[in-house]
Design an enzyme around this catalytic site. Structure first.
Site, PDB file in Angstrom:
ATOM      1  N   CYS A 135      -3.163  -2.275   4.490  1.00 30.32           N
ATOM      2  CA  CYS A 135      -2.802  -0.885   4.779  1.00 30.32           C
ATOM      3  C   CYS A 135      -1.286  -0.736   4.672  1.00 30.32           C
ATOM      4  CB  CYS A 135      -3.289  -0.516   6.184  1.00 30.32           C
ATOM      5  SG  CYS A 135      -4.142   1.075   6.216  1.00 30.32           S
ATOM      6  N   HIS A 195      -2.593  -4.474  11.279  1.00 32.33           N
ATOM      7  CA  HIS A 195      -2.753  -3.976  12.648  1.00 32.33           C
ATOM      8  C   HIS A 195      -2.361  -5.036  13.670  1.00 32.33           C
ATOM      9  CE1 HIS A 195      -5.511  -1.704  10.017  1.00 32.33           C
ATOM     10  NE2 HIS A 195      -5.008  -0.680  10.684  1.00 32.33           N
ATOM     11  N   ASP A 203      -4.473   7.958  -2.205  1.00 30.44           N
ATOM     12  CA  ASP A 203      -5.075   7.458  -0.958  1.00 30.44           C
ATOM     13  C   ASP A 203      -6.235   8.349  -0.540  1.00 30.44           C
ATOM     14  OD1 ASP A 203      -3.249   5.416  -0.767  1.00 30.44           O
ATOM     15  OD2 ASP A 203      -1.880   6.504   0.531  1.00 30.44           O
ATOM     16  N   ILE A 217       0.819  -1.218   0.000  1.00 29.28           N
ATOM     17  CA  ILE A 217       0.000   0.000   0.000  1.00 29.28           C
ATOM     18  C   ILE A 217       0.854   1.271   0.000  1.00 29.28           C
ATOM     19  CG2 ILE A 217      -1.842   1.226   1.263  1.00 29.28           C
ATOM     20  CD1 ILE A 217      -2.682  -1.373  -0.231  1.00 29.28           C
TER      21      ILE A 217
END
Length: 735
Positions: A704, A672, A577, A409
């Site tokens: 992400c 995450h 983005d 990303i």
């Protein structure tokens, strides 16, 4: 005239909150020391109120999140956390391995923890508002405890993974929740509390008549208590029902909308209640035109005034901002200055001789050449030259990528070495040449690593960027960055929103140097990495006197100039983005069409590239269903999305939308989590997607950026991701 204020930032002028919290987590200070430091911050907050307002709120300093505090108060603790053991359980719920989900608070940049209602057997576990009330009482300070209301608490919660929004479901839960709130209120009143401030921002959402009947029933149960209700972020959805609630006072936000004023003029306001007029903007950092505000208060006949919404959306004070563009600081009012404005208004209405300033922005930092460009925009400005199917054919010939192409990303781990070098450069300890040489080394290293792993489309790693918005803000005309303008995003995480104070324009290339250097090191395509206009705007403060549409178009023009420079330099793929595309949408869905019309136009203006340039959009949401029709109107070629947490279920949005033809980058790795995902885990997500979309449309990527992960997690995870793509190619190449 009575002055209320609420939501003063708990962060501290020197981010004392962040330091104490992180020191406690690291074991550098004891629980008692941590609580002592929090008490000092409480006193600091209250002293700011006492200097300026009449009604001083308490219960405003949460150790992590006020919605979590409410869940603890009413005993909404999921079984997996076991028996409540004070702060250890509290922080386990906030940030442990099985922590509660986190999401944006209404349409703001604050994140709250989503309560999980399991059995619905609520109990008063800890009367946190009472504890705070008694803490200040012991200091000789009378306060009005502030509490998240029962309706909003349920509205922000989930049961069995679903939002609790259906009136029948809410009614069942209220039978057990209302007695707990009654007990909280009773204990406060028994201890001499004369006023309780109840926040019910969910009253501004799209509520049905059944919701309002339920709200009336709930508040009739509280009719004997001295309650004052606060609503904000938009107009209350049923004004007549709202003003009929059996409470002492009602706050209305007269800043974020025009409907509250129209309803007030049409229906009036009951004489047996106090109207608290929210007239000082709690979300934008500009000094108010106090003369106009005073005229509005006069028109309302309000006997009390306040800020429009919580002040925690603002930094504490503009006092220490010494490096802003000329003329800007005197136009700013952060939280402290907003309290002072309320005090000045009170003095004016009490007949004291005070100056009500008329702040003028009319000609401040205006660039007419940009305004001219916006006036010259035509429908073709918001459309790419060729339709998607034709662009897709051209791009496939140009890029020659394999089936299931792999990419990331954008960002790669920012190690302490990277952060230290950036800090040294900003302090002037190393030269620009030394810093650029260091960044080049990082880029060279990350390109080599990506090639060794076998990724198909590479990135330059974004080592020169602190923050995806601040980086561009520092390079664009008309946007200022602050030294100390910190705001809390969640937990201990702070950020400094830039301030869009004038016409936005580009001074020159912003990303070209690093991206073209990365491209020079490899035969594989390197993506240009840009932040979109809605996100730059949504994560910044911006002028109130300029239409949002115009500000978004100004930024879009600047981003599009960068796209064109990247194209000229031979960059074939550009990612834009836009994580704020959905979150900036108004609270009320009736206002969505107008917002999405200009938001879509702004993205498309920024993304107006040659047919052979592949435009990627990145949006990190877990719920696309509500906005899939709007996303379909965006002129990208590939969209990358989060899919790991939902195990690919997010793709149901595309299943339900007939006619989806664009490519999708499926986020198969939840960045995450520190866990390295296995090939099989990621494969199950892609297989879920393949049930709906043809193989030619699917890319494989993390969900992400990788900035916050470490290299020990990143390299094996990406290797597994590439192995997955190879496995899929073998399996699907001839099918």
């Amino acid at each position: 005239m009575k002055v209320y204020a609420f939501g003063f930032p708990k962060i501290g002028e020197k981010r004392e909150f962040k330091k104490a919290l992180e020191d406690f987590w690291k074991g550098k200070i004891t629980e008692n020391q941590f609580k002592e430091e929090m008490s000092e911050l409480r006193m600091y907050m209250v002293e700011n109120y006492r200097t300026n307002v009449d009604v001083v709120p308490s219960n405003e300093l949460s150790y992590y999140d006020f919605v979590l505090d409410t869940a603890i108060m009413v005993g909404a603790i999921p079984e997996r956390f076991g028996k409540y053991e004070g702060l250890s359980t509290y922080f386990e719920m906030a940030r442990g391995r099985k922590a509660l989900e986190m999401t944006k608070y209404f349409n703001t940049n604050y994140h709250y923890l989503v309560p999980e209602i399991e059995s619905g057997n609520f109990e008063l576990l800890e009367n946190i508002p009472l504890e705070d009330f008694l803490f200040f009482r012991s200091m000789g300070i009378e306060t009005a405890p502030r509490i998240l209301g029962p309706f909003t608490f349920l509205y922000l919660s989930k049961k069995d993974g679903m939002w609790i929004r259906e009136p029948g479901e809410m009614e069942k839960l209220f039978t057990r929740l209302v007695p707990v709130y009654r007990k909280v209120f009773e204990e406060l009143v028994e201890n001499g509390c004369g006023e309780i401030l109840v926040d019910e921002p969910a009253f501004v959402c799209d509520l049905q008549k059944d919701h309002w009947n339920l709200i009336k029933d709930v508040y009739s149960e509280f009719s004997g208590f001295p309650l004052t209700i606060f609503t904000y972020y938009d107009s209350v959805s049923d004004y007549e029902s709202y003003v009929s609630l059996p409470v002492k006072g009602l706050h209305l936000d007269f800043v974020s909308n025009t409907e509250n004023l129209r309803n007030f003029e049409k229906h009036g306001f009951p004489s047996d209640k106090t109207l608290i007029a929210g007239v000082i903007n709690g979300r934008q950092p500009w000094r108010a035109n106090l003369k106009k505000v005073a005229e509005l208060v006069d028109k309302l006949g309000a006997s009390a005034i306040s800020n429009s919404c919580p002040l925690f959306h603002l930094p504490i004070t503009a006092q220490w901002e010494n490096s802003l563009p000329d003329g800007l600081r005197e136009k700013l009012a952060f939280a402290k200055e907003k309290l002072e404005e309320l005090k000045v208004l009170k003095e004016f209405f009490e007949g004291k001789k005070v100056n009500l300033p008329e702040v003028s922005f009319e000609d401040f930092a205006v660039d007419e050449s940009v305004s001219k460009k916006i006036k010259q925009l035509t429908p073709d400005s918001f459309r790419r030259e060729k339709e998607y199917q034709e662009r897709d054919r051209i791009q496939r010939e140009e890029l020659k990528l394999p089936l299931f192409p792999t990419t990331t990303i954008g960002s790669f781990p920012q190690t302490s070495d990277v952060r230290k070098m950036r800090a040294r450069y900003r302090r002037g300890e190393i030269s620009e040449e030394e810093y650029e040489s260091f960044i080049k080394e990082q880029i060279k290293k990350v390109v080599r690593i990506q090639e060794e792993i076998g990724l198909d489309v590479l990135v330059h790693g974004e080592f020169e960027r602190t923050d995806m918005v601040e980086f561009f803000a520092e390079k664009l005309n008309g946007i200022a960055t602050t030294q100390n303008g910190w705001v809390l995003s969640y937990g201990s995480r702070c950020y400094r929103p830039p301030i869009i104070y004038g016409t936005v324009s580009r001074t020159g290339p912003m990303t070209l140097k690093e991206i073209t250097y990365a491209q020079s090191l490899t035969e594989k395509p390197v993506k240009g990495m840009l932040t979109g206009p809605i996100t730059i705007m949504g994560w910044s403060y911006y002028r109130e006197d300029i239409p949002e549409r115009e500000i978004a178009y100004q930024i879009a023009l600047a981003i599009n100039e960068e796209v064109k420079d990247l194209e000229e330099a031979g960059i074939k793929i550009v990612q834009i983005d836009e994580p704020a595309f959905r979150e900036k949408a108004p609270v009320k869905k009736s206002k969505w069409p107008e917002y999405f019309e200009w938001a879509i136009n702004a993205f498309n203006l920024a993304a107006n590239a040659r047919p052979e340039t592949q435009i990627h959009a990145h949006m990190c949401y877990s719920d696309f269903n509500e906005i899939i029709e709007y996303i379909h109107q965006l002129e990208f070629d590939v969209i990358s999305i989060e899919a790991s947490r939902s195990k690919g279920e997010i793709i149901s949005a595309f299943e339900n939308f007939k006619g989806w033809i664009k490519q999708i980058g499926v986020g198969v790795w939840d960045i995450h989590s520190p866990a390295v995902p296995s090939v099989d885990e990621m494969k199950s997500i892609i297989e879920r997607v393949l049930r709906i979309l043809p193989k030619e449309l699917i890319w494989v990527n993390p969900d992400c950026g990788l900035k916050t992960r470490n290299w020990e997690e990143v390299v094996p995870s990406l290797k597994n991701m590439v192995d997955l793509a190879k496995k899929l190619r073998k399996e699907y190449n001839n099918t």
